[in-house]
Write an enzyme that holds these catalytic residues in place. Structure first.
Site, PDB file in Angstrom:
ATOM      1  N   GLU A   1       0.465   0.119   8.797  1.00 21.00           N
ATOM      2  CA  GLU A   1       0.778   1.457   8.310  1.00 21.00           C
ATOM      3  C   GLU A   1      -0.318   2.007   7.391  1.00 21.00           C
ATOM      4  OE1 GLU A   1       4.590   1.580   6.458  1.00 21.00           O
ATOM      5  OE2 GLU A   1       5.506   0.236   7.952  1.00 21.00           O
TER       6      GLU A   1
ATOM      7  N   ASP B   1      -1.275 -18.019   0.303  1.00 24.33           N
ATOM      8  CA  ASP B   1      -1.209 -19.404  -0.141  1.00 24.33           C
ATOM      9  C   ASP B   1      -0.105 -20.144   0.609  1.00 24.33           C
ATOM     10  OD1 ASP B   1      -2.050 -21.415  -2.226  1.00 24.33           O
ATOM     11  OD2 ASP B   1       0.061 -21.259  -2.780  1.00 24.33           O
TER      12      ASP B   1
END
Length: 542
Positions: free
Chosen positions: A278, A209
Site C-alpha cells: 500500500e 528478528d
C-alpha cells in the site's frame, strides 16, 4: 535469477549494499558512553562516502535493555537512552537527503516482560484474554512444578519460567522476553499497526528478528532429540557450527524443531506483504530465519511474502573454495525457483567477526578482505556489519565487563566481542566514539588506535580504502553484469566464477596461482605480477 534489466525487477533492495548499525555502538552524541540516534545522524555522510545504499538500525525502541533493545516495551517510541521520536524522524529525513534508505529492526517473536500487555497478563491471571496474547501453560508433575515441555532457550536453560500463580510462560530467549502467541489475532493486529506507524514515518524496510519463530507447533509437544544432539533450538547464532555439516545441507538429517519454521508463519508475511504494497517506494522486509535447508529459506521469499531472507550459509562455511562454491550454487538454485534475489553476509551483531573466524591477525584479515571482495561480486544484495570496513576483529571483553545475556545463562561469550563501539579517531578510548574521556559501555582495545576511521582514511592499502574501492567497483562492474554466475574449474583451492566479462578469483590455498586473462579491476591484496597470492581475491575484466 530475475533479470535486473527488466523494469519490474528494478527495485533498490534487490541489489543494495546495506550497512548494519548496532545502535549502542556506532556513535555517541551526548557522552554517556552509549551510541544514540543523533550520533548516527551525524555520521551518515561517512556511510554515504563509504558507498553503501542502505542502513539497517538495530532496535532503538523503549526497552529495559536486558537484551540491548531486543526486549521491546513499546514498539512505537524511542528509548530515551537513544533519543526521541523527533530524533528518529530527523535521522530518516537526513538519510533520505543523502540518498540512503533506512531499514529498522522489528522484533515480533517476543516482547519485554515490561510491555504493557505482559504486565496486564500477569495481573489478570490464568484463563484471561490478557494471558492469551502470550504462551502461558500449566506445568507438569503432581503440582505443576515441572515446565510444560522440554524446550530449551537459545540463551541456555529451560525455555519456561513460572509465575507466582503457578503457570509457566514460554521464552525462547531470555526470561525477560516472553513469546507472543501468534495464533491470537490480537497479536497480528497489533503488529500491523506497528508496521504502519513506522512506514508512515518514512522507513524503507524492516529487518524481522527471529522471523522463523513466530508460530510454534500448536500442541507445544516435547522436542524429539536424537543421541548426541543438544536439546533446544538448534540455532547456532555463535557462528561456530562445524562447517562441513553447515555448508552441505542436502545430506544433513533434519532436527525435530516444533518451535521453529512452522507452515503457518508464512500467513503472517503474506499479510505484511499486502500492508507494504500500500506504500510507495518499494518498501521491503528481510527475514532473519535460521532455517535448516536452502529450500525452507526460499519459502520465506516467495513472491507474496518477504522481500529477502538473510543467507547465512557463507557465514557458516569454513575457509574453503569448495565450500564457498557450494554455497553459491545452492543459494542461486533454490532462489531461482521462487524468483527471489539472494543476499550475502559475513558478519553481524550475533556472530564472531569474520576476520577472527578466519584465523585472526594478518591471516584473518587477508581472508576476510578476500571473502568480502568475492561476496560483493555476486548478484543480489550484500550486508556489511559496522567496523568490518576497518578490519576490526572480535575484542576480548573481560568477563567482569560483559553484558550479553547469553554469557550469563551459558558462560559462552561470542556477542559482546563483536559489539564493542566503533573507533573513529584519536589515540586512546573512546577513540572519538563520543565526547569526553574513558571507555564506552563495552571497553575498546588500546590496539584499535591504528584502526580508527581517521587512521585509515586516505591511506593506500588500508581496509577502509579497500572497502571504498570494492564498493565503487561493484557499482561500476558487478551491478551492470549479467545475473548468471558460471563457476570455473580452477583447482580445489580456488573459487573462480564469471558474470559476463567480469571474472572473480579467490585463492583459498597456500600457494600463489596464475591469473586468467583480463585487466585487474580491484584486488584484496597487492598482486605479484600475474600471480594471485594465497588468501587473496581479485576481479578481472576481459
Amino acid at each position: 535469477m530475475p533479470d535486473l534489466n527488466d523494469p519490474k525487477n528494478d527495485v533498490w533492495w534487490r541489489h543494495a549494499v546495506t550497512y548494519q548499525v548496532y545502535v549502542r555502538s556506532f556513535a555517541d552524541s551526548d557522552g554517556d558512553g552509549v551510541g544514540d540516534l543523533p550520533g548516527i545522524t551525524a555520521r551518515l555522510p561517512y556511510l554515504r562516502d563509504l558507498g553503501v545504499d542502505a542502513v539497517w538500525l538495530t532496535p532503538f525502541y523503549t526497552s529495559p535493555q536486558h537484551d540491548h533493545g531486543y526486549d521491546v516495551a513499546d514498539y512505537e517510541d524511542v528509548d530515551p537512552l537513544f533519543g526521541s521520536l523527533a530524533d528518529a524522524d530527523r535521522l530518516i529525513a537526513t538519510a533520505h537527503d543523502l540518498g540512503l534508505k533506512i531499514i529498522v529492526d522489528l522484533v515480533p517473536n517476543h516482547s519485554s516482560d515490561e510491555h504493557v500487555w505482559f504486565q496486564a497478563a500477569l495481573a489478570a491471571g490464568p484463563g484471561s484474554p490478557e494471558r492469551a496474547r502470550y504462551l502461558f501453560r500449566e506445568g507438569k508433575g503432581g503440582h505443576g512444578e515441572e515446565p510444560p515441555n522440554n524446550w530449551q532457550s537459545v540463551f541456555g536453560g529451560p525455555a519456561w519460567t513460572r509465575v507466582e500463580d503457578g503457570q509457566w510462560y514460554l521464552h525462547l530467549f531470555d526470561s525477560t522476553q516472553p513469546d507472543f502467541d501468534w495464533r491470537n489475532p490480537e497479536v497480528g493486529d497489533m503488529f500491523e499497526g506497528v508496521l504502519r506507524f513506522w512506514l508512515d514515518r518514512g522507513v524503507d524496510g524492516f529487518r524481522v528478528d527471529v522471523a522463523h519463530g513466530l508460530l510454534k507447533e500448536e500442541s507445544l509437544r516435547d522436542q524429539v532429540v536424537e543421541a548426541g544432539e543438544r536439546l533446544g533450538s538448534g540455532v547456532d547464532t555463535s557462528g561456530q557450527a562445524q562447517a562441513d555439516n553447515q555448508h552441505s545441507m542436502v545430506e544433513r538429517t533434519l532436527r525435530d524443531e516444533p518451535m521453529w519454521d512452522q507452515p503457518e508463519v508464512h500467513d503472517v508475511y503474506r499479510r505484511w506483504h499486502g500492508v507494504l504494497a500500500e506504500y510507495a517506494g518499494d518498501r521491503m522486509t528481510v527475514a532473519e530465519a535460521w532455517t535448516q535447508t536452502p529450500e525452507s529459506m526460499a519459502r520465506f521469499v516467495r513472491p507474496d511474502e518477504m522481500s529477502q531472507a538473510f543467507n547465512f550459509a557463507w557465514l557458516l562455511a569454513p575457509w574453503s573454495a569448495p565450500a564457498f562454491a557450494e554455497v553459491v550454487t545452492s543459494t542461486l538454485e533454490q532462489l531461482s525457483e521462487v524468483d527471489a534475489s539472494p543476499t550475502w553476509v559475513l558478519s553481524n551483531h550475533d556472530v564472531i567477526r569474520h576476520a577472527t573466524r578466519y584465523g585472526g591477525g594478518e591471516l584473518g584479515l587477508r581472508r576476510a578482505r578476500a571473502a568480502t571482495l568475492a561476496m560483493l561480486a555476486l548478484p543480489g544484495s550484500a550486508y556489511l556489519y559496522q567496523g568490518e570496513e576497518l578490519g576490526l576483529e572480535n575484542a576480548d571483553v573481560p568477563p567482569e565487563q560483559r553484558q550479553d545475556p547469553a554469557w550469563f545463562r551459558t558462560g559462552t561469550e561470542w556477542r559482546d566481542g563483536c559489539r564493542v563501539p566503533m573507533p573513529w579517531s584519536g589515540e586512546e578510548p573512546p577513540f572519538g566514539f563520543g565526547p569526553g574521556a574513558g571507555q564506552p559501555w563495552l571497553p575498546q582495545p588500546a590496539a584499535w588506535a591504528g584502526l580508527t576511521v581517521a587512521a585509515e582514511e586516505g591511506v593506500e592499502g588500508s581496509t577502509l580504502e579497500f572497502y571504498r574501492a570494492a564498493l565503487a567497483a561493484r557499482r561500476a562492474h558487478a551491478l551492470p553484469a549479467p545475473e548468471t554466475v558460471e563457476l570455473l574449474d580452477a583447482g580445489d583451492d580456488v573459487l573462480a566464477f564469471t558474470r559476463g566479462d567480469l571474472t572473480v578469483v579467490l585463492n583459498a590455498g597456500q600457494d600463489a596461482v596464475e591469473l586468467p586473462a583480463g585487466d585487474v579491476v580491484v584486488a584484496s591484496e597487492e598482486l605479484e605480477g600475474r600471480l594471485l597470492p594465497a588468501d587473496a581475491a581479485v576481479w578481472l575484466r576481459a
